[in-house]
Design a protein around this motif. Structure first.
Motif, mmCIF file in Angstrom:
data_model
loop_
_atom_site.group_PDB
_atom_site.id
_atom_site.type_symbol
_atom_site.label_atom_id
_atom_site.label_comp_id
_atom_site.label_asym_id
_atom_site.label_seq_id
_atom_site.Cartn_x
_atom_site.Cartn_y
_atom_site.Cartn_z
ATOM 1 N N ARG A 9 65.145 34.136 17.553
ATOM 2 C CA ARG A 9 65.973 33.854 18.724
ATOM 3 C C ARG A 9 67.303 34.604 18.605
ATOM 4 O O ARG A 9 67.816 34.791 17.499
ATOM 5 C CB ARG A 9 66.260 32.353 18.842
ATOM 6 C CG ARG A 9 65.026 31.464 18.761
ATOM 7 C CD ARG A 9 65.431 29.989 18.824
ATOM 8 N NE ARG A 9 64.306 29.111 18.542
ATOM 9 C CZ ARG A 9 63.451 28.694 19.463
ATOM 10 N NH1 ARG A 9 63.602 29.073 20.728
ATOM 11 N NH2 ARG A 9 62.449 27.891 19.138
ATOM 12 N N ASP A 41 62.821 35.285 21.959
ATOM 13 C CA ASP A 41 63.748 34.439 22.720
ATOM 14 C C ASP A 41 65.121 35.096 22.648
ATOM 15 O O ASP A 41 65.903 34.843 21.734
ATOM 16 C CB ASP A 41 63.774 33.031 22.125
ATOM 17 C CG ASP A 41 64.710 32.088 22.886
ATOM 18 O OD1 ASP A 41 65.317 32.530 23.886
ATOM 19 O OD2 ASP A 41 64.844 30.921 22.473
ATOM 20 N N THR A 66 66.866 25.753 18.441
ATOM 21 C CA THR A 66 66.459 26.320 17.154
ATOM 22 C C THR A 66 65.700 25.286 16.337
ATOM 23 O O THR A 66 66.067 24.109 16.283
ATOM 24 C CB THR A 66 67.690 26.822 16.381
ATOM 25 O OG1 THR A 66 68.310 27.874 17.130
ATOM 26 C CG2 THR A 66 67.306 27.351 15.012
ATOM 27 N N ASP A 70 63.216 29.114 11.965
ATOM 28 C CA ASP A 70 63.481 30.170 12.933
ATOM 29 C C ASP A 70 64.472 31.183 12.361
ATOM 30 O O ASP A 70 65.253 30.875 11.454
ATOM 31 C CB ASP A 70 64.067 29.594 14.225
ATOM 32 C CG ASP A 70 63.035 28.880 15.082
ATOM 33 O OD1 ASP A 70 61.842 28.936 14.732
ATOM 34 O OD2 ASP A 70 63.424 28.254 16.089
#
Length: 653
Positions: A9, A41, A66, A70
């Motif tokens: 992300r 993301d 999150t 991650d």
């Protein structure tokens, strides 16, 4: 690849304010590059979404979404500012600030967000392309219209509310923020620029352009941040920008992962007055007649391939010998390569006739470095065992530049091969670490451990140089230990023979009494034999202003706690060495640190500052790389660490 269900992300924030025009391009470029690295993301925020409220909301939502495992990136491009001790990013709506509503996004607020993220996942990278030099937006001197500073501090913006928020967020004993890789565009109080980095491409951040270009190369996924940042730095330098990008925190990781791989010992390499030079070579253990191999990469993503270069070219490598030592720097003499084409009658210096002509320019190819091949300062290792494994290990030692096999004499370590295990013993016959498996597949791991320990042993022996390399400037250095523990009462540490117990804390203070700026680093060789750059939030050195300056003439590190690593048998005492190194110019000392996977560190958190300072103090002071010779002094504490806490009420020596 990752071994668990995870998502990559990123939040990309671009605040295009006060004359900047390339911020949106920065965000677009980073979005594209991160997508190629597997980020699925990616949330871009520009214009009104990059307001103070928009930044706050975006980071809050990132924390909410999150998950454990991650990988996370927080990126900002725009202006940064410093007003006294108030440090902040400049959001899109900054000029709407009022005394009761300051719209600067404080470093302390960024600290709080990143602290939350690291409680969820250890894989966090923070990238800031901005600066906070404290001046108004202006064109850089020397070439009007080409460069634009990415710093701003409007005098007419009230910041009362900002001071109040910063005071409310400050916590005296706030825990440090670990696990964060920090990529910074420039040095503290320095400048980051945006410019037209390629003809006709429009403006963008010079740092972002270089970083994206490096990350877009095929090899980037397999090269740690500590190596990638040198290529970024070189590309910025080729744009004639006085910036010093850097990577702090666990910079030995591969990009956007937790993986750390053992890397060759890459030494810095510059071209100075027509000669190849390893700046700081004395610190890295080089001496006259030592051999290195210079490596010149050919993967510049800004260079368009030609018809004669349909694919990626291999790096050029050239063998060289340390010819002389000038100050603390090693000056190299290239060695002739065997084979046809060597022109001994050339006017070039001995051995350089066969080198590509481009290597004689003032600017080396981006990412050039030197590898030690054979050095005078080697560590002798005795392999206590028989059979094919022992023989293979002895052969491998002969190929290691800083190791050598031996049977007697001044042994550095003994590898004891017994009952299917390999135990590496120190000079006191104590195991450095827990035993390793002894089979052919583990030879690289065993020699890697020995090389890591040899590096630590060499760093442990560092001392102040004599002659031209010695720093003449005056600096007062003070080592202190907290006694009793957690009391806030500090006393001087003995330079030799101090007893340290698990949980003890020490700190270092440096005062500049000279008329020139100085830099300092704290290096620790822990009880495990690992080497850590304790000031790893500023690998290029903490700057101390000259005597008489209005601020920062004295600097004190945050307390450093002694812990006993989990992979070291609790037998002691063990030697704990702390070096305070003071020099006259910036120098990246990450090369001195231990490499490869680490199960634990010899300090609770190697960084000396909470992220509040770590992120912003990665913007360090400007110096010109490859200028004058490097001069330095080393101040040392040699202590003995014991595997137990200091007893309550125990007498302090």
């Amino acid at each position: 690849m990752w071994g668990y269900d995870m998502t990559l992300r990123a939040v990309l924030i671009g605040a295009q304010t006060f004359g900047l025009t390339g911020v949106h391009t920065d965000v677009e470029v980073m979005h594209k590059v991160l997508g190629k690295h597997g980020f699925t993301d990616i949330r871009a925020h520009v214009e009104k979404e990059a307001s103070y409220g928009g930044i706050t909301k975006a980071l809050r939502e990132l924390c909410r979404d999150t998950r454990r495992g991650d990988g996370v990136v927080v990126y900002f491009s725009g202006h940064g500012s410093l007003r006294g001790d108030l440090q902040y990013l400049v959001p899109f709506d900054f000029d709407e600030s009022t005394p009761a509503d300051f719209r600067g996004f404080l470093a302390a607020e960024l600290t709080a967000v990143v602290r939350v993220l690291t409680r969820i996942t250890s894989n966090v990278t923070c990238v800031l392309d901005c600066c906070h030099s404290g001046g108004a937006v202006r064109e850089a001197a020397g070439e009007p219209g080409r460069w634009r500073l990415k710093s701003v501090a409007p005098a007419d913006v009230a910041h009362d509310d900002g001071l109040a928020r910063a005071a409310a967020l400050a916590r005296r004993n706030a825990p440090l923020v670990p696990h964060v890789v920090r990529l910074a565009a420039c040095q503290q109080h320095g400048s980051a620029f945006e410019a037209e980095v390629r003809p006709g491409a429009g403006r963008q951040g010079v740092f972002t352009a270089a970083l994206a270009g490096v990350l877009d190369t095929p090899a980037a996924r397999q090269v740690p941040w500590s190596a990638l940042i040198t290529r970024v730095r070189d590309r910025v330098k080729q744009q004639h920008m006085l910036q010093w990008p850097d990577a702090g925190g666990p910079s030995g990781r591969l990009p956007f992962s937790l993986e750390e791989r053992s890397e060759p010992e890459r030494l810095p390499l510059v071209r100075r007055d027509g000669r190849f030079v390893v700046p700081g070579g004395a610190l890295f253990g080089l001496h006259r007649q030592d051999s290195v191999r210079m490596v010149f990469p050919h993967d510049d993503p800004w260079r368009e391939p030609t018809d004669r270069e349909p694919g990626e070219r291999e790096d050029t490598t050239v063998r060289a010998t340390v010819d002389t030592m000038e100050g603390g720097d090693a000056v190299l003499r290239t060695e002739p390569e065997a084979g046809p084409g060597t022109d001994a009658a050339s006017d070039a210096p001995a051995g350089e006739a066969s080198l590509p002509a481009g290597l004689f320019t003032a600017e080396l190819p981006p990412g050039s470095y030197a590898l030690p091949l054979r050095v005078h300062d080697r560590r002798f290792v005795y392999v206590d065992g028989d059979g094919t494994l022992a023989d293979a290990l002895r052969r491998r030692l002969a190929d290691c530049p800083r190791l050598a096999g031996a049977h007697d004499g001044q042994l550095f370590a003994t590898v004891l091969l017994r009952n299917g295990t390999a135990t590496v013993l120190n000079r006191d016959a104590l195991p450095f670490r827990e035993p390793l498996q002894a089979n052919p597949s583990q030879i690289s791991r065993i020699t890697g451990l020995l090389e890591d320990l040899a590096r630590g042993d060499r760093v442990r022996a560092l001392c102040a140089p004599e002659g031209p390399a010695r720093l003449a400037a005056e600096a007062e250095c003070r080592f202190e230990i907290e006694a009793p523990a957690n009391s806030g009462i500090w006393r001087p540490m003995a330079r030799v023979g101090e007893l340290l117990y698990e949980g003890d804390r020490y700190r270092v203070t440096v005062t500049n009494h000279s008329d020139e700026p100085l830099y300092f680093w704290v290096l620790g060789v822990g009880l495990s034999g690992r080497t850590a750059l304790v000031t790893n939030d500023q690998p290029g050195g903490y700057r101390i202003e000259p005597h008489g300056a209005s601020h920062r003439t004295t600097r004190t590190t945050k307390p450093i706690r002694i812990t006993w690593p989990g992979d070291v048998p609790r037998l002691g005492p063990r030697r704990e060495t702390v070096h305070l190194l003071v020099g006259d110019r910036t120098m990246d000392l990450n090369v001195l640190t231990s490499v490869g996977p680490r199960r634990s560190a010899d300090v609770t958190d190697p960084a000396l500052m909470p992220l509040l300072h770590e992120v912003w103090e990665a913007f360090r002071d400007q110096t010109l790389e490859g200028g004058d010779q490097f001069h330095y002094r080393v101040h040392t504490v040699q202590a003995d660490a014991l595997p137990r806490p200091r007893e309550t009420g125990a007498r302090i020596r």
